[in-house]
Design an enzyme around this catalytic site. Structure first.
Site, mmCIF file in Angstrom:
data_model
loop_
_atom_site.group_PDB
_atom_site.id
_atom_site.type_symbol
_atom_site.label_atom_id
_atom_site.label_comp_id
_atom_site.label_asym_id
_atom_site.label_seq_id
_atom_site.Cartn_x
_atom_site.Cartn_y
_atom_site.Cartn_z
ATOM 1 N N HIS A 61 0.832 -1.192 0.000
ATOM 2 C CA HIS A 61 0.000 0.000 0.000
ATOM 3 C C HIS A 61 0.875 1.254 0.000
ATOM 4 C CE1 HIS A 61 -3.755 -2.247 1.743
ATOM 5 N NE2 HIS A 61 -3.317 -2.752 0.605
ATOM 6 N N GLU A 63 1.270 3.650 2.145
ATOM 7 C CA GLU A 63 2.022 3.907 3.373
ATOM 8 C C GLU A 63 3.313 3.091 3.413
ATOM 9 O OE1 GLU A 63 -2.401 3.667 4.677
ATOM 10 O OE2 GLU A 63 -1.144 3.002 3.002
ATOM 11 N N CYS A 95 -1.508 -1.673 7.526
ATOM 12 C CA CYS A 95 -0.654 -0.490 7.421
ATOM 13 C C CYS A 95 -0.583 0.280 8.739
ATOM 14 C CB CYS A 95 -1.162 0.432 6.315
ATOM 15 S SG CYS A 95 -0.949 -0.253 4.659
ATOM 16 N N ARG A 195 -9.969 6.867 -20.611
ATOM 17 C CA ARG A 195 -9.870 5.407 -20.744
ATOM 18 C C ARG A 195 -8.729 4.855 -19.890
ATOM 19 N NH1 ARG A 195 -10.544 4.169 -27.259
ATOM 20 N NH2 ARG A 195 -12.776 4.700 -27.436
ATOM 21 N N SER A 315 -30.797 3.210 -22.181
ATOM 22 C CA SER A 315 -31.117 2.144 -21.225
ATOM 23 C C SER A 315 -30.488 2.405 -19.859
ATOM 24 C CB SER A 315 -30.636 0.795 -21.774
ATOM 25 O OG SER A 315 -31.328 0.444 -22.950
#
Length: 375
Positions: A61, A63, A95, A195, A315
């Protein structure tokens, strides 16, 4: 969610370093799902020591990346992190424990984690181990960055972005079924940036047959192709279509109904990086969008860019499944012969119309990007 009690107030320095942590977090956009985008900066005596961000699910992560770069310099320092440190063992250790073990004396948190496995427990653990915690710094910016994660972790379905390039009179094309450029190069560049930051991109069979698109991300460096999705109830797609034979790490999912030809399902499924999935039909005979979103959510897809065409946009909008709208508007009139943005969608009065809030306007060359959240 209410934030835990604070002991100190927010300073301009806190905001400045949290802004740096946010910039770091944005590097992971479109790459961390089903995890959030998180950035961390470690500071001592007003000077940055290190920074890090979460790169991909299953990897360290933010951290941990920042602490690894800081080494012994982390002891007694302040950490700025955009999301509350986790306090449970998943693919990686907690973490919050690593922060305490490194000797961080103060931590500034952008927002608490809505994940039920965390949800304030990380902050509680830090305070119980004598780490000063200030939470809620640039919270709205942190929430904006992770809207796809926030929706997915609380509902199990992706955050849906409706995107289209259209004329002033609401046309997607000049002639029905005939491709033609509507917006300019600056809008195209912005589209590829979008994208690059989403997990998946979706079109209907009509758009696929008319345009034969690749739906890839074309950037000069570090571009990532999203998962490509085609809604094709009866499998009208040509087995030689461009989208099925790309040199891309991303897969292509084709969703059809149980009425589709079984032999074609089998032959398409043999193509590299192509998967065909059968979903139930709704009451109108179309693929159930609810089942589609549930399926994608279970695959860890947090953000879905819906690029059309008009039946698909209608839709999703009609069923209340759009979270954000991004419309590139070209300064021209395309006339009455082309496809409109919406098909079979109508309202009787203003108060019944889907409205945007938090609207922003961004010039893209001669075009204008209109974006906002659906009320």
């Amino acid at each position: 969610m209410s934030l835990p009690e604070q002991k100190s107030s927010v300073t301009e320095t806190d905001k400045r370093f949290m802004a740096l942590a946010l910039a770091e977090a944005r590097k992971g956009a479109g790459r961390t799902s089903p995890n959030p985008c998180v950035g961390a900066v470690i500071v001592r005596d007003g000077q940055e020591i290190s920074r890090g961000y979460h790169k991909k699910a299953g990897t360290p992560h933010a951290e941990i990346n920042a602490l690894s770069k800081a080494g012994d310099k982390a002891y007694g320092a302040t950490m700025y992190v955009t999301l509350e440190p986790c306090n449970h063992t998943g693919r990686t250790p907690p973490c919050s424990h690593a922060v305490v073990e490194a000797g961080i004396k103060r931590i500034v948190v952008g927002m608490t984690d809505p994940n039920p496995l965390v949800s304030g427990s990380g902050i509680t653990y830090l305070r119980e181990h004598n780490v000063e915690v200030l939470a809620g710094v640039l919270e709205e910016d942190c929430r904006e960055l992770n809207r796809p994660f926030l929706k997915h972790i609380t509902t199990g379905i992706p955050y849906v972005i409706m995107k289209a390039g259209m004329s002033l009179d609401g046309k997607l094309s000049y002639q029905k079924g005939v491709p033609g450029k509507m917006t300019g190069p600056a809008s195209l560049q912005k589209l590829h940036e979008i994208r690059n930051s989403v997990d998946a991109i979706l079109i209907g069979s009509g758009t696929q047959l008319a345009d034969n698109p690749s739906l890839t991300t074309r950037l000069q460096a570090n571009g990532k192709d999203p998962l490509r999705i085609i809604l094709d109830s009866s499998l009208r797609i040509d087995p030689e279509a461009k989208i099925l034979h790309l040199k891309s790490d991303a897969s292509t999912f084709i969703f059809c109904s149980d009425a589709a030809n079984e032999k074609k399902i089998e032959s398409l499924s043999k193509i590299k990086n192509v998967q065909v999935h059968v979903l139930a039909q709704d009451q109108h005979g179309y693929i159930s969008l609810e089942q589609l979103l549930r399926f994608l959510g279970k695959q860890g897809i947090c953000s879905l860019l819906v690029e059309g065409g008009s039946e698909i946009h209608s839709s999703f909008l009609r069923q209340g499944m759009v979270d954000r709208v991004m419309l590139f508007v070209a300064p021209l009139f395309a006339g009455s012969a082309g496809n409109s943005l919406l098909d079979d969608f109508s309202v009787k009065e203003r108060k019944a119309a889907p409205m945007l809030k938090n609207v922003h306007y961004l010039p893209c060359g001669d075009d204008l990007l209109v974006q906002g959240d659906i009320c």
